[in-house]
Write a protein that holds these residues in place. Sequence first.
Motif, PDB file in Angstrom:
ATOM      1  N   PRO A 287     -76.674 -78.728  40.209  1.00  0.00           N
ATOM      2  CA  PRO A 287     -75.586 -79.021  41.154  1.00  0.00           C
ATOM      3  C   PRO A 287     -74.680 -80.197  40.791  1.00  0.00           C
ATOM      4  O   PRO A 287     -73.640 -80.378  41.431  1.00  0.00           O
ATOM      5  CB  PRO A 287     -76.318 -79.272  42.472  1.00  0.00           C
ATOM      6  CG  PRO A 287     -77.725 -79.557  42.107  1.00  0.00           C
ATOM      7  CD  PRO A 287     -77.992 -78.877  40.808  1.00  0.00           C
ATOM      8  N   ASP A 288     -75.017 -80.961  39.762  1.00  0.00           N
ATOM      9  CA  ASP A 288     -74.126 -82.050  39.353  1.00  0.00           C
ATOM     10  C   ASP A 288     -72.945 -81.554  38.507  1.00  0.00           C
ATOM     11  O   ASP A 288     -72.032 -82.321  38.204  1.00  0.00           O
ATOM     12  CB  ASP A 288     -74.893 -83.119  38.571  1.00  0.00           C
ATOM     13  CG  ASP A 288     -75.837 -83.907  39.467  1.00  0.00           C
ATOM     14  OD1 ASP A 288     -75.617 -83.930  40.693  1.00  0.00           O
ATOM     15  OD2 ASP A 288     -76.787 -84.503  38.933  1.00  0.00           O
ATOM     16  N   ILE A 289     -72.980 -80.286  38.102  1.00  0.00           N
ATOM     17  CA  ILE A 289     -71.857 -79.727  37.337  1.00  0.00           C
ATOM     18  C   ILE A 289     -70.722 -79.423  38.304  1.00  0.00           C
ATOM     19  O   ILE A 289     -70.882 -78.620  39.221  1.00  0.00           O
ATOM     20  CB  ILE A 289     -72.259 -78.424  36.605  1.00  0.00           C
ATOM     21  CG1 ILE A 289     -73.360 -78.690  35.580  1.00  0.00           C
ATOM     22  CG2 ILE A 289     -71.030 -77.791  35.934  1.00  0.00           C
ATOM     23  CD1 ILE A 289     -73.903 -77.429  34.920  1.00  0.00           C
ATOM     24  N   PRO A 290     -69.555 -80.044  38.121  1.00  0.00           N
ATOM     25  CA  PRO A 290     -68.413 -79.737  38.988  1.00  0.00           C
ATOM     26  C   PRO A 290     -67.947 -78.290  38.764  1.00  0.00           C
ATOM     27  O   PRO A 290     -67.877 -77.829  37.630  1.00  0.00           O
ATOM     28  CB  PRO A 290     -67.329 -80.716  38.541  1.00  0.00           C
ATOM     29  CG  PRO A 290     -68.040 -81.788  37.789  1.00  0.00           C
ATOM     30  CD  PRO A 290     -69.254 -81.126  37.187  1.00  0.00           C
ATOM     31  N   VAL A 291     -67.652 -77.611  39.838  1.00  0.00           N
ATOM     32  CA  VAL A 291     -67.247 -76.206  39.755  1.00  0.00           C
ATOM     33  C   VAL A 291     -65.727 -76.152  39.612  1.00  0.00           C
ATOM     34  O   VAL A 291     -65.004 -75.732  40.516  1.00  0.00           O
ATOM     35  CB  VAL A 291     -67.745 -75.412  40.979  1.00  0.00           C
ATOM     36  CG1 VAL A 291     -67.511 -73.919  40.775  1.00  0.00           C
ATOM     37  CG2 VAL A 291     -69.214 -75.688  41.236  1.00  0.00           C
ATOM     38  N   LYS A 292     -65.266 -76.627  38.458  1.00  0.00           N
ATOM     39  CA  LYS A 292     -63.829 -76.642  38.199  1.00  0.00           C
ATOM     40  C   LYS A 292     -63.584 -76.679  36.700  1.00  0.00           C
ATOM     41  O   LYS A 292     -64.419 -77.164  35.930  1.00  0.00           O
ATOM     42  CB  LYS A 292     -63.158 -77.831  38.878  1.00  0.00           C
ATOM     43  CG  LYS A 292     -63.667 -79.171  38.412  1.00  0.00           C
ATOM     44  CD  LYS A 292     -63.000 -80.312  39.140  1.00  0.00           C
ATOM     45  CE  LYS A 292     -63.452 -81.631  38.524  1.00  0.00           C
ATOM     46  NZ  LYS A 292     -62.625 -82.726  38.920  1.00  0.00           N
TER      47      LYS A 292
ATOM     48  N   VAL B 108     -66.106 -68.399  40.430  1.00  0.00           N
ATOM     49  CA  VAL B 108     -67.327 -69.212  40.309  1.00  0.00           C
ATOM     50  C   VAL B 108     -67.493 -70.060  41.570  1.00  0.00           C
ATOM     51  O   VAL B 108     -68.599 -70.156  42.125  1.00  0.00           O
ATOM     52  CB  VAL B 108     -67.302 -70.083  39.035  1.00  0.00           C
ATOM     53  CG1 VAL B 108     -68.484 -71.057  39.024  1.00  0.00           C
ATOM     54  CG2 VAL B 108     -67.317 -69.204  37.789  1.00  0.00           C
ATOM     55  N   GLN B 109     -66.413 -70.651  42.057  1.00  0.00           N
ATOM     56  CA  GLN B 109     -66.483 -71.436  43.295  1.00  0.00           C
ATOM     57  C   GLN B 109     -66.966 -70.564  44.460  1.00  0.00           C
ATOM     58  O   GLN B 109     -67.809 -70.989  45.254  1.00  0.00           O
ATOM     59  CB  GLN B 109     -65.124 -72.045  43.617  1.00  0.00           C
ATOM     60  CG  GLN B 109     -64.736 -73.153  42.685  1.00  0.00           C
ATOM     61  CD  GLN B 109     -63.281 -73.585  42.811  1.00  0.00           C
ATOM     62  OE1 GLN B 109     -62.458 -72.907  43.416  1.00  0.00           O
ATOM     63  NE2 GLN B 109     -62.949 -74.729  42.220  1.00  0.00           N
ATOM     64  N   ASN B 110     -66.458 -69.348  44.547  1.00  0.00           N
ATOM     65  CA  ASN B 110     -66.882 -68.429  45.620  1.00  0.00           C
ATOM     66  C   ASN B 110     -68.353 -68.087  45.504  1.00  0.00           C
ATOM     67  O   ASN B 110     -69.071 -68.055  46.515  1.00  0.00           O
ATOM     68  CB  ASN B 110     -66.030 -67.152  45.604  1.00  0.00           C
ATOM     69  CG  ASN B 110     -64.617 -67.397  46.069  1.00  0.00           C
ATOM     70  OD1 ASN B 110     -64.318 -68.387  46.739  1.00  0.00           O
ATOM     71  ND2 ASN B 110     -63.716 -66.501  45.701  1.00  0.00           N
TER      72      ASN B 110
END
Length: 102
Positions: free
Chosen positions: A28-33, A80-82
């Motif tokens: 979860p530390d990987i930014p989803v962007k 990926v964000q979704n």
Amino acid sequence: TFNKALGPTEAQVKACERLAAAYCVALPDIPVKVPRDSNGKFISTVIPMEQRTGLLNHFHVKRGKVDAMGFPHDRFEKNVQNYVEEAKKDPSFLDRIFSVLE
């Protein structure tokens, strides 16, 4: 078009989206962007080590890489964000993601 001829298939994009989402859920530390400049434009060149975070392509880390040509980065990021948001609501998300990849 040039991009369509060299771009990935729909199946490859979907597999990348699911795999990236699974990584982002598991880590979860990987930014989803994807990397963007101050104007919000996608960065398609090598970026400095300290800025390498999020959903990266080969050309973000090594000069001369073109294997991501034609890749739909904006759509990829959104999907990926979704998927990650869906995973927060559904604990069976990773099981479903990995069953698709088998």
